[in-house]
Design a protein around this motif. Structure first.
Motif, PDB file in Angstrom:
ATOM      1  N   VAL A 213       6.264  11.224 -34.899  1.00  0.00           N
ATOM      2  CA  VAL A 213       7.053  12.233 -35.621  1.00  0.00           C
ATOM      3  C   VAL A 213       8.533  12.096 -35.275  1.00  0.00           C
ATOM      4  N   PHE A 214       8.841  11.847 -33.992  1.00  0.00           N
ATOM      5  CA  PHE A 214      10.239  11.695 -33.576  1.00  0.00           C
ATOM      6  C   PHE A 214      10.885  10.492 -34.253  1.00  0.00           C
ATOM      7  N   ILE A 215      10.174   9.365 -34.283  1.00  0.00           N
ATOM      8  CA  ILE A 215      10.729   8.162 -34.905  1.00  0.00           C
ATOM      9  C   ILE A 215      10.895   8.354 -36.406  1.00  0.00           C
ATOM     10  N   ALA A 216       9.859   8.915 -37.060  1.00  0.00           N
ATOM     11  CA  ALA A 216       9.897   9.071 -38.514  1.00  0.00           C
ATOM     12  C   ALA A 216      10.877  10.147 -38.959  1.00  0.00           C
ATOM     13  N   SER A 217      11.031  11.200 -38.155  1.00  0.00           N
ATOM     14  CA  SER A 217      11.843  12.343 -38.578  1.00  0.00           C
ATOM     15  C   SER A 217      13.280  12.298 -38.091  1.00  0.00           C
ATOM     16  N   ILE A 218      13.514  11.705 -36.933  1.00  0.00           N
ATOM     17  CA  ILE A 218      14.848  11.702 -36.338  1.00  0.00           C
ATOM     18  C   ILE A 218      15.483  10.319 -36.387  1.00  0.00           C
ATOM     19  N   VAL A 219      14.785   9.335 -35.823  1.00  0.00           N
ATOM     20  CA  VAL A 219      15.374   8.003 -35.664  1.00  0.00           C
ATOM     21  C   VAL A 219      15.592   7.319 -37.011  1.00  0.00           C
ATOM     22  N   VAL A 220      14.538   7.262 -37.837  1.00  0.00           N
ATOM     23  CA  VAL A 220      14.618   6.505 -39.096  1.00  0.00           C
ATOM     24  C   VAL A 220      15.690   7.043 -40.042  1.00  0.00           C
ATOM     25  N   PRO A 221      15.730   8.358 -40.351  1.00  0.00           N
ATOM     26  CA  PRO A 221      16.770   8.838 -41.283  1.00  0.00           C
ATOM     27  C   PRO A 221      18.188   8.582 -40.789  1.00  0.00           C
ATOM     28  N   PHE A 222      18.433   8.864 -39.489  1.00  0.00           N
ATOM     29  CA  PHE A 222      19.782   8.665 -38.967  1.00  0.00           C
ATOM     30  C   PHE A 222      20.137   7.185 -38.876  1.00  0.00           C
TER      31      PHE A 222
END
Length: 199
Positions: A97-106
């Motif tokens: 969830v952290f990678i998909a929600s925070i890392v990827v969009p930014f």
């Protein structure tokens, strides 16, 4: 270095893929309007990046889910949900969830902005580095909807088994909008401009 089609005075019809002289306004084969580059590609991409960045603010501040058991509804933002998953001994799910929600969009927004800025400000990036960066952005873009996919499965499973009432919050709408805008931004950017604006 091999010259580009534009440098050779040629362009490709995006509809029927007919190669024609760059001076032609309409395709001789299918009569569609043609351009050697996507019109206003950089301006459109900047507009989408800025709008997606604005949408990420409520996506991270507003509740993405609202949980209800027997008590009062409990809103969860993206970060509070990630923290609760870690505290519930689900580090793998929390990491996804952290990678998909925070890392990827930014990462997508920063990468696209860096490519566009390098074309105008002549930042020391080679054409190869720009292309590799864009390929990476395009690759991770396919995972952008993973968080909303997981959220939809959670809502369906919990609602079916009546374990807990889960509803999507306003943050989910903002996050979905940001994801769609970043996808459009990646598709709107004409990568052939990388060779037109060589440093």
């Amino acid at each position: 270095m091999q010259p580009s089609a534009k440098q050779a005075g040629l362009k490709l019809c995006p509809h029927c893929h007919f190669v024609q002289p760059i001076a032609e306004k309409h395709c001789p084969r299918c009569s569609m309007r043609t351009h050697s580059r996507i019109p206003y590609s950089i301006q459109k991409t900047w507009a989408l990046i800025i709008t997606a960045t604005i949408a990420l603010v409520p996506a991270n501040l507003l509740p993405i889910t609202v949980l209800s058991t027997r008590g009062a509804p409990k809103p969860e933002t993206i970060m509070s949900g990630i923290i609760n998953l870690f505290q519930s001994d689900m580090p793998v799910v929390a990491s996804v969830v952290f990678i998909a929600s925070i890392v990827v969009p930014f990462a997508k927004l920063v990468g696209l902005a860096l490519i566009l800025a390098s074309l105008h400000m002549h930042i020391e990036l080679s054409d190869r580095q720009r292309v590799q960066m864009f390929r990476f952005i395009d690759f991770i873009g396919r995972w952008s909807m993973l968080d909303l996919f997981v959220l939809s499965i959670m809502i369906a499973v919990f609602s079916h088994h009546k374990i807990i009432d889960v509803a999507a919050g306003p943050g989910a709408t903002a996050f979905g909008l940001a994801v769609v805008l970043t996808l459009f931004a990646a598709k709107t950017l004409d990568t052939r401009l990388i060779w037109d604006y060589q440093t």
